[in-house]
Design a protein around this motif. Structure first.
Motif, PDB file in Angstrom:
ATOM      1  N   VAL A 181      26.665   3.276  14.814  1.00  0.00           N
ATOM      2  CA  VAL A 181      27.167   1.913  14.464  1.00  0.00           C
ATOM      3  C   VAL A 181      26.804   0.822  15.671  1.00  0.00           C
ATOM      4  N   LEU A 182      26.965   1.317  16.800  1.00  0.00           N
ATOM      5  CA  LEU A 182      26.584   0.438  18.079  1.00  0.00           C
ATOM      6  C   LEU A 182      25.417  -0.092  17.808  1.00  0.00           C
ATOM      7  N   LYS A 183      24.426   0.926  17.492  1.00  0.00           N
ATOM      8  CA  LYS A 183      23.072   0.562  17.619  1.00  0.00           C
ATOM      9  C   LYS A 183      22.830  -0.358  16.489  1.00  0.00           C
ATOM     10  N   ARG A 184      23.326  -0.439  15.094  1.00  0.00           N
ATOM     11  CA  ARG A 184      22.982  -1.268  14.320  1.00  0.00           C
ATOM     12  C   ARG A 184      23.595  -2.623  14.777  1.00  0.00           C
ATOM     13  N   MET A 185      24.660  -2.621  15.453  1.00  0.00           N
ATOM     14  CA  MET A 185      25.238  -3.931  16.085  1.00  0.00           C
ATOM     15  C   MET A 185      23.996  -4.495  16.968  1.00  0.00           C
ATOM     16  N   LEU A 186      23.653  -3.649  17.867  1.00  0.00           N
ATOM     17  CA  LEU A 186      22.632  -4.128  18.895  1.00  0.00           C
ATOM     18  C   LEU A 186      21.121  -4.611  18.072  1.00  0.00           C
ATOM     19  N   ASP A 187      20.938  -3.819  16.961  1.00  0.00           N
ATOM     20  CA  ASP A 187      19.659  -4.263  16.323  1.00  0.00           C
ATOM     21  C   ASP A 187      19.535  -5.182  15.356  1.00  0.00           C
ATOM     22  N   GLY A 188      21.230  -5.913  15.351  1.00  0.00           N
ATOM     23  CA  GLY A 188      21.413  -7.107  14.451  1.00  0.00           C
ATOM     24  C   GLY A 188      21.611  -6.856  13.013  1.00  0.00           C
ATOM     25  N   LYS A 189      21.718  -5.505  12.778  1.00  0.00           N
ATOM     26  CA  LYS A 189      21.998  -5.053  11.382  1.00  0.00           C
ATOM     27  C   LYS A 189      23.503  -5.426  11.020  1.00  0.00           C
ATOM     28  N   VAL A 191      27.071  -4.113   9.680  1.00  0.00           N
ATOM     29  CA  VAL A 191      27.979  -2.892   9.834  1.00  0.00           C
ATOM     30  C   VAL A 191      29.211  -3.027   8.925  1.00  0.00           C
ATOM     31  N   ILE A 192      29.395  -1.898   8.137  1.00  0.00           N
ATOM     32  CA  ILE A 192      30.544  -1.605   7.088  1.00  0.00           C
ATOM     33  C   ILE A 192      32.067  -1.569   7.890  1.00  0.00           C
ATOM     34  N   ILE A 193      32.616  -2.493   7.322  1.00  0.00           N
ATOM     35  CA  ILE A 193      34.282  -2.480   7.538  1.00  0.00           C
ATOM     36  C   ILE A 193      35.001  -2.046   6.204  1.00  0.00           C
ATOM     37  N   TRP A 237      41.691  -3.561  11.672  1.00  0.00           N
ATOM     38  CA  TRP A 237      40.130  -3.295  11.746  1.00  0.00           C
ATOM     39  C   TRP A 237      39.029  -4.482  12.175  1.00  0.00           C
ATOM     40  N   ASN A 238      39.257  -5.750  11.547  1.00  0.00           N
ATOM     41  CA  ASN A 238      38.473  -6.764  12.052  1.00  0.00           C
ATOM     42  C   ASN A 238      38.687  -7.115  13.287  1.00  0.00           C
ATOM     43  N   GLN A 239      39.586  -7.006  14.138  1.00  0.00           N
ATOM     44  CA  GLN A 239      39.964  -7.278  15.538  1.00  0.00           C
ATOM     45  C   GLN A 239      39.085  -5.895  16.277  1.00  0.00           C
ATOM     46  N   ILE A 240      39.178  -4.794  15.743  1.00  0.00           N
ATOM     47  CA  ILE A 240      38.605  -3.483  16.427  1.00  0.00           C
ATOM     48  C   ILE A 240      37.007  -3.795  16.448  1.00  0.00           C
ATOM     49  N   TYR A 241      36.335  -4.209  15.292  1.00  0.00           N
ATOM     50  CA  TYR A 241      35.006  -4.101  15.207  1.00  0.00           C
ATOM     51  C   TYR A 241      34.478  -5.525  16.051  1.00  0.00           C
ATOM     52  N   GLN A 242      35.250  -6.459  16.222  1.00  0.00           N
ATOM     53  CA  GLN A 242      35.031  -7.544  16.844  1.00  0.00           C
ATOM     54  C   GLN A 242      35.065  -7.507  18.314  1.00  0.00           C
ATOM     55  N   VAL A 243      36.050  -6.722  18.846  1.00  0.00           N
ATOM     56  CA  VAL A 243      35.971  -6.156  20.036  1.00  0.00           C
ATOM     57  C   VAL A 243      34.647  -5.517  20.545  1.00  0.00           C
ATOM     58  N   ILE A 244      34.276  -4.560  19.670  1.00  0.00           N
ATOM     59  CA  ILE A 244      33.220  -3.699  20.004  1.00  0.00           C
ATOM     60  C   ILE A 244      32.100  -4.745  20.104  1.00  0.00           C
ATOM     61  N   ALA A 245      31.636  -5.692  19.104  1.00  0.00           N
ATOM     62  CA  ALA A 245      30.783  -6.598  19.023  1.00  0.00           C
ATOM     63  C   ALA A 245      30.842  -7.547  20.396  1.00  0.00           C
ATOM     64  N   ASP A 246      31.865  -8.047  20.660  1.00  0.00           N
ATOM     65  CA  ASP A 246      31.921  -8.618  22.228  1.00  0.00           C
ATOM     66  C   ASP A 246      31.551  -7.759  23.134  1.00  0.00           C
ATOM     67  N   ALA A 247      31.817  -6.619  23.370  1.00  0.00           N
ATOM     68  CA  ALA A 247      31.414  -5.426  24.394  1.00  0.00           C
ATOM     69  C   ALA A 247      30.214  -5.420  24.482  1.00  0.00           C
ATOM     70  N   LEU A 248      29.352  -5.570  23.325  1.00  0.00           N
ATOM     71  CA  LEU A 248      28.119  -5.260  23.117  1.00  0.00           C
ATOM     72  C   LEU A 248      27.208  -6.719  23.535  1.00  0.00           C
ATOM     73  N   VAL A 250      26.920  -9.154  21.203  1.00  0.00           N
ATOM     74  CA  VAL A 250      26.187  -9.368  20.067  1.00  0.00           C
ATOM     75  C   VAL A 250      27.172 -10.287  18.945  1.00  0.00           C
ATOM     76  N   GLU A 251      26.347 -10.473  17.995  1.00  0.00           N
ATOM     77  CA  GLU A 251      27.334 -11.201  16.794  1.00  0.00           C
ATOM     78  C   GLU A 251      27.609 -10.082  15.964  1.00  0.00           C
ATOM     79  N   LEU A 252      28.993 -10.192  15.408  1.00  0.00           N
ATOM     80  CA  LEU A 252      29.388  -9.182  14.487  1.00  0.00           C
ATOM     81  C   LEU A 252      28.905  -9.565  12.927  1.00  0.00           C
ATOM     82  N   LYS A 253      28.169  -8.659  12.380  1.00  0.00           N
ATOM     83  CA  LYS A 253      27.782  -9.069  11.344  1.00  0.00           C
ATOM     84  C   LYS A 253      28.472  -7.986  10.214  1.00  0.00           C
ATOM     85  N   ALA A 254      29.716  -8.333   9.761  1.00  0.00           N
ATOM     86  CA  ALA A 254      30.562  -7.476   8.868  1.00  0.00           C
ATOM     87  C   ALA A 254      30.247  -7.590   7.432  1.00  0.00           C
TER      88      ALA A 254
END
Length: 345
Positions: A181-189, A191-193, A237-248, A250-254
């Motif tokens: 999931v992290l790799k998908r974010m880093l690749d600009g793909k 992710v499923i929430i 869960w939106n906050q959780i995934y946004q924190v992950i995207a911010d740590a990476l 990258v833009e969160l594409k949920a």
């Protein structure tokens, strides 16, 4: 204090092992020894044993050799008991050999669907959607019966979603953990929430769990009791995934997809009926009043955003934690494409 941990190297138990060592307790780990090298800084005696396959007399002989004949453990905690047969064997081994036996159950045992989002230890236990939870409930019932029948000194602890530095907490992931999931974010793909991402969830860092857990060990007020250990912090869960995207960075594409749709698309590869419909799809918050009555000084210290950022950094800095999952990646692409085709229609 003489302490025996069965397991002792998992997400929850590894932090407790380190904490017990810091407190200077006489610590014994009973496991197969596959990961004992991870605790070079912790003083403990290793008892190599496969508790599932070895016979009870042979296990008792190893324990007596380690602790000395006629002695007892102050605390025995089993981190790898999942079905009734496991705790039945524990009872055979440890009845009369310990002053306190702690069973690690699961907060997923609480009723699904919930009648109230705020969970106390008085919330009924019933989970028709997840066999894992039903097995934990059956273990609890067996141990409680032994407590009532013969005074077996049990304490039941129910963790919720506890994470460590090795795995980023997620709702939807594959069999290899969080990295894909992290790799998908880093690749600009995308992710499923699951769901619309607005349900409340509680995450607990394993270091916080450990600090609370050790306060129950050797605690006379914990005998015969059931408690959950969680943070008091609730996030979406939106906050959780946004924190992950911010740590990476990258833009969160949920892409939000209903849990029931994800379960129907799992094709037997992923147990989303249990892990989502029977657990993470529900909005939960925990009342920790009972825990704080037994451990008055406990307060979770690791805030969700801080803990997740530390975990993301650790995963990115350690190649061995970057386990790719091509099958899950392709599955995500197919499910997202299927959803988008329905929206077009």
């Amino acid at each position: 204090m003489k302490v025996l941990f069965i397991g002792g190297t998992g997400t929850i138990s590894s932090a407790i092992t380190r904490r017990a060592a810091q407190l200077g307790w006489q610590l014994f780990l009973l496991n197969r020894g596959n990961r004992k090298g991870e605790f070079k800084g912790a003083e403990f005696k290793h008892i190599e044993c496969d508790i599932f396959s070895e016979e009870t007399p042979a296990i008792k002989e190893k324990l007596e050799k380690a602790i000395g004949k006629g002695n007892k453990f102050d605390v025995v905690a089993d981190f790898i008991a999942f079905v009734p047969d496991h705790v039945k064997k524990d009872f055979e081994i440890f009845n009369g050999l310990c002053k306190q036996y702690i069973f690690i159950s699961s907060a997923s045992a609480y009723q699904k669907p919930l009648s109230s989002y705020l969970i106390t230890e008085g919330t009924p236990v019933s989970n028709p959607l997840w066999k894992y939870s039903r097995d934990k409930i059956a273990c609890e019932e067996y141990l409680m019966q032994k407590y009532r029948d013969c005074g077996f000194p049990i304490t039941i602890v129910r963790p919720s979603h506890t994470y460590d530095e090795r795995n980023v907490p997620l709702g939807v992931h594959g069999k290899n953990g969080s990295y894909q999931v992290l790799k998908r974010m880093l690749d600009g793909k995308p992710v499923i929430i699951h769901g619309d991402g607005t349900s409340l969830w509680t995450l607990t860092h394993n270091s916080d769990f450990a600090r609370a857990f050790v306060r129950l060990m050797g605690n006379i007020h914990a005998i015969g009791e059931t408690l959950h250990i969680t943070s008091d912090e609730s996030v979406t869960w939106n906050q959780i995934y946004q924190v992950i995207a911010d740590a990476l960075n990258v833009e969160l594409k949920a892409v939000h997809i209903s849990s029931s749709f994800l379960e129907s698309c799992s094709q037997g590869k992923y147990d989303f009926k249990g892990s989502l419909l029977g657990d993470k799809a529900n909005s939960v918050a925990f009342d920790n009043t009972k825990l704080k009555r037994l451990a008055p000084d406990f307060c979770a210290k690791v805030r969700v955003d801080e803990g997740i950022k530390m975990t993301v950094a650790n995963v990115l800095n350690n190649k061995e934690l970057q386990r790719e999952d091509a099958e899950f990646d392709q599955w995500c692409d197919k499910v997202i494409a299927a959803l988008q085709s329905v929206k077009i229609l």
